[in-house]
Scaffold this motif. Structure first.
Motif, PDB file in Angstrom:
ATOM      1  N   GLY A  19       0.744  -1.411  -0.105  1.00 51.39           N
ATOM      2  CA  GLY A  19      -0.195  -0.224  -0.065  1.00 51.39           C
ATOM      3  C   GLY A  19       0.998   1.057  -0.075  1.00 51.39           C
ATOM      4  N   ALA A  20       0.039   2.216  -0.468  1.00 50.29           N
ATOM      5  CA  ALA A  20       1.116   3.742  -0.699  1.00 50.29           C
ATOM      6  C   ALA A  20       1.832   4.614   0.848  1.00 50.29           C
ATOM      7  N   ASP A  21       0.226   3.820   1.915  1.00 53.19           N
ATOM      8  CA  ASP A  21       0.566   4.217   3.021  1.00 53.19           C
ATOM      9  C   ASP A  21       0.193   2.734   4.348  1.00 53.19           C
ATOM     10  N   ARG A  22       0.350   3.909   5.354  1.00 51.80           N
ATOM     11  CA  ARG A  22      -0.176   2.621   6.125  1.00 51.80           C
ATOM     12  C   ARG A  22      -2.167   2.140   5.961  1.00 51.80           C
ATOM     13  N   ASP A  23      -2.541   3.432   5.683  1.00 49.75           N
ATOM     14  CA  ASP A  23      -4.550   3.417   5.583  1.00 49.75           C
ATOM     15  C   ASP A  23      -4.532   3.093   4.126  1.00 49.75           C
ATOM     16  N   SER A  24      -3.898   2.747   3.466  1.00 48.61           N
ATOM     17  CA  SER A  24      -4.098   2.111   2.320  1.00 48.61           C
ATOM     18  C   SER A  24      -3.238   1.371   1.447  1.00 48.61           C
ATOM     19  N   PRO A  25      -4.496   0.734   1.117  1.00 50.16           N
ATOM     20  CA  PRO A  25      -4.626  -0.692   0.660  1.00 50.16           C
ATOM     21  C   PRO A  25      -3.716  -1.110  -0.334  1.00 50.16           C
ATOM     22  N   PRO A  26      -3.356  -2.151  -0.774  1.00 50.22           N
ATOM     23  CA  PRO A  26      -2.383  -3.024  -1.938  1.00 50.22           C
ATOM     24  C   PRO A  26      -3.038  -2.323  -3.063  1.00 50.22           C
ATOM     25  N   THR A  27      -2.646  -2.228  -4.173  1.00 49.29           N
ATOM     26  CA  THR A  27      -3.440  -1.863  -5.685  1.00 49.29           C
ATOM     27  C   THR A  27      -2.807  -3.099  -6.589  1.00 49.29           C
ATOM     28  N   LEU A  42       1.692  -4.036  -9.479  1.00 48.03           N
ATOM     29  CA  LEU A  42       2.875  -4.241 -11.440  1.00 48.03           C
ATOM     30  C   LEU A  42       3.833  -3.548 -11.306  1.00 48.03           C
ATOM     31  N   ASP A  43       4.063  -2.837 -10.398  1.00 50.25           N
ATOM     32  CA  ASP A  43       5.201  -1.926 -10.026  1.00 50.25           C
ATOM     33  C   ASP A  43       6.481  -3.119  -9.044  1.00 50.25           C
ATOM     34  N   MET A  44       5.875  -3.773  -8.204  1.00 43.87           N
ATOM     35  CA  MET A  44       6.627  -4.763  -8.143  1.00 43.87           C
ATOM     36  C   MET A  44       6.967  -6.360  -9.273  1.00 43.87           C
ATOM     37  N   LEU A  45       6.043  -6.020 -10.159  1.00 41.56           N
ATOM     38  CA  LEU A  45       6.243  -7.185 -10.818  1.00 41.56           C
ATOM     39  C   LEU A  45       7.816  -6.567 -12.562  1.00 41.56           C
ATOM     40  N   ARG A  46       7.086  -4.616 -12.480  1.00 40.90           N
ATOM     41  CA  ARG A  46       8.449  -4.577 -13.096  1.00 40.90           C
ATOM     42  C   ARG A  46      10.129  -4.397 -12.351  1.00 40.90           C
ATOM     43  N   ARG A  47      10.116  -4.670 -11.469  1.00 41.40           N
ATOM     44  CA  ARG A  47      11.429  -5.449 -10.428  1.00 41.40           C
ATOM     45  C   ARG A  47      11.643  -6.551 -10.584  1.00 41.40           C
ATOM     46  N   THR A  48      10.668  -7.632 -10.754  1.00 44.43           N
ATOM     47  CA  THR A  48      11.050  -8.847 -10.793  1.00 44.43           C
ATOM     48  C   THR A  48      11.086  -9.289 -11.746  1.00 44.43           C
ATOM     49  N   HIS A  49      10.070  -9.449 -12.913  1.00 45.85           N
ATOM     50  CA  HIS A  49       9.812  -9.794 -14.233  1.00 45.85           C
ATOM     51  C   HIS A  49       9.492  -8.407 -15.264  1.00 45.85           C
ATOM     52  N   PRO A  50      10.799  -8.114 -15.507  1.00 43.81           N
ATOM     53  CA  PRO A  50      10.405  -7.153 -16.414  1.00 43.81           C
ATOM     54  C   PRO A  50      10.103  -6.721 -17.791  1.00 43.81           C
ATOM     55  N   LEU A  51      10.395  -7.785 -17.915  1.00 45.20           N
ATOM     56  CA  LEU A  51      10.395  -8.495 -19.922  1.00 45.20           C
ATOM     57  C   LEU A  51       8.808  -8.942 -20.244  1.00 45.20           C
ATOM     58  N   LEU A  52       7.862  -9.399 -18.649  1.00 47.75           N
ATOM     59  CA  LEU A  52       6.885  -9.687 -18.770  1.00 47.75           C
ATOM     60  C   LEU A  52       5.794  -8.148 -18.610  1.00 47.75           C
ATOM     61  N   GLU A  53       5.977  -7.338 -17.530  1.00 44.26           N
ATOM     62  CA  GLU A  53       5.446  -6.016 -17.051  1.00 44.26           C
ATOM     63  C   GLU A  53       5.403  -5.602 -18.103  1.00 44.26           C
ATOM     64  N   GLU A  54       6.106  -5.533 -18.894  1.00 45.81           N
ATOM     65  CA  GLU A  54       6.463  -4.275 -20.370  1.00 45.81           C
ATOM     66  C   GLU A  54       5.290  -4.518 -21.219  1.00 45.81           C
ATOM     67  N   ARG A  55       5.157  -6.658 -21.245  1.00 48.13           N
ATOM     68  CA  ARG A  55       4.219  -6.375 -22.306  1.00 48.13           C
ATOM     69  C   ARG A  55       2.484  -6.445 -21.827  1.00 48.13           C
ATOM     70  N   LEU A  56       2.430  -5.913 -20.691  1.00 49.75           N
ATOM     71  CA  LEU A  56       1.297  -5.732 -19.822  1.00 49.75           C
ATOM     72  C   LEU A  56       0.578  -4.088 -18.908  1.00 49.75           C
ATOM     73  N   ARG A  57       1.945  -3.252 -19.823  1.00 50.40           N
ATOM     74  CA  ARG A  57       2.067  -2.335 -19.541  1.00 50.40           C
ATOM     75  C   ARG A  57       1.971  -0.885 -20.609  1.00 50.40           C
ATOM     76  N   ASP A  58       1.661   0.157 -21.056  1.00 50.00           N
ATOM     77  CA  ASP A  58       2.209   0.962 -21.938  1.00 50.00           C
ATOM     78  C   ASP A  58       3.759   1.607 -21.630  1.00 50.00           C
ATOM     79  N   ASP A  59       3.646   2.141 -22.328  1.00 54.68           N
ATOM     80  CA  ASP A  59       5.469   3.032 -22.363  1.00 54.68           C
ATOM     81  C   ASP A  59       4.912   4.641 -21.105  1.00 54.68           C
ATOM     82  N   TYR A  60       3.105   4.687 -20.905  1.00 57.36           N
ATOM     83  CA  TYR A  60       2.885   5.148 -19.582  1.00 57.36           C
ATOM     84  C   TYR A  60       2.257   5.401 -18.632  1.00 57.36           C
TER      85      TYR A  60
END
Length: 106
Positions: A36-44, A49-67
Motif C-alpha cells: 500500500g502507498a501508506d498505512r491506510d491504503s490497501p495494496p493496488t 505491477l510495480d513490483m512485477l517490473r522489478r522482478t519480471h521486467p520483460l513480462l511487465e512491459e508486455r502488460l503496461r504501455d510506455d505511460y
C-alpha cells in the motif's frame, strides 16, 4: 504516542495465459508482494505491477504501455471482475488476490 509506519502488504498471484509464459520461463503464474502507498491504503493493482517490473521486467512491459497504463489488448480480472471497472491501476487488491491476465477479446 507512536504511530505505526507499517504499510499493508499482500501476496498477489498473476495467472498468465500461454502467450505470456515465455517471458517467465514457461510458468503459469508469478507471485509478487503488493504494498500500500501508506498505512491506510490497501495494496493496488498498480503497486503489484510495480513490483512485477522489478522482478519480471520483460513480462511487465508486455502488460503496461510506455505511460504505465494497462495495454489495450490486455484485460486483468480480480475477484471475477475486470479491473477496468474497478479503478484500473487503483483497484484495491484483497489479501491473496489472484489476477487473471487475459488477451482482450475483439
Amino acid at each position: 504516542m507512536a504511530r505505526s509506519l507499517t504499510k499493508p502488504v499482500t501476496m498477489v498471484v498473476f495467472v498468465l495465459p500461454s502467450s505470456l509464459r515465455r517471458w517467465v520461463s514457461g510458468r503459469t503464474e508469478v507471485k509478487v508482494f503488493a504494498v500500500g502507498a501508506d498505512r491506510d491504503s490497501p495494496p493496488t493493482l498498480g503497486s503489484a505491477l510495480d513490483m512485477l517490473r522489478r522482478t519480471h521486467p520483460l513480462l511487465e512491459e508486455r502488460l503496461r504501455d510506455d505511460y504505465g497504463r494497462i495495454r489495450r489488448h490486455i484485460s486483468m480480472i480480480v475477484c471475477g471482475e475486470n479491473t477496468r471497472g474497478l479503478g484500473g491501476l487503483d483497484c484495491a487488491l484483497p489479501p491473496g488476490a489472484e489476477v487473471y491476465v487475459l488477451p482482450a477479446l475483439a
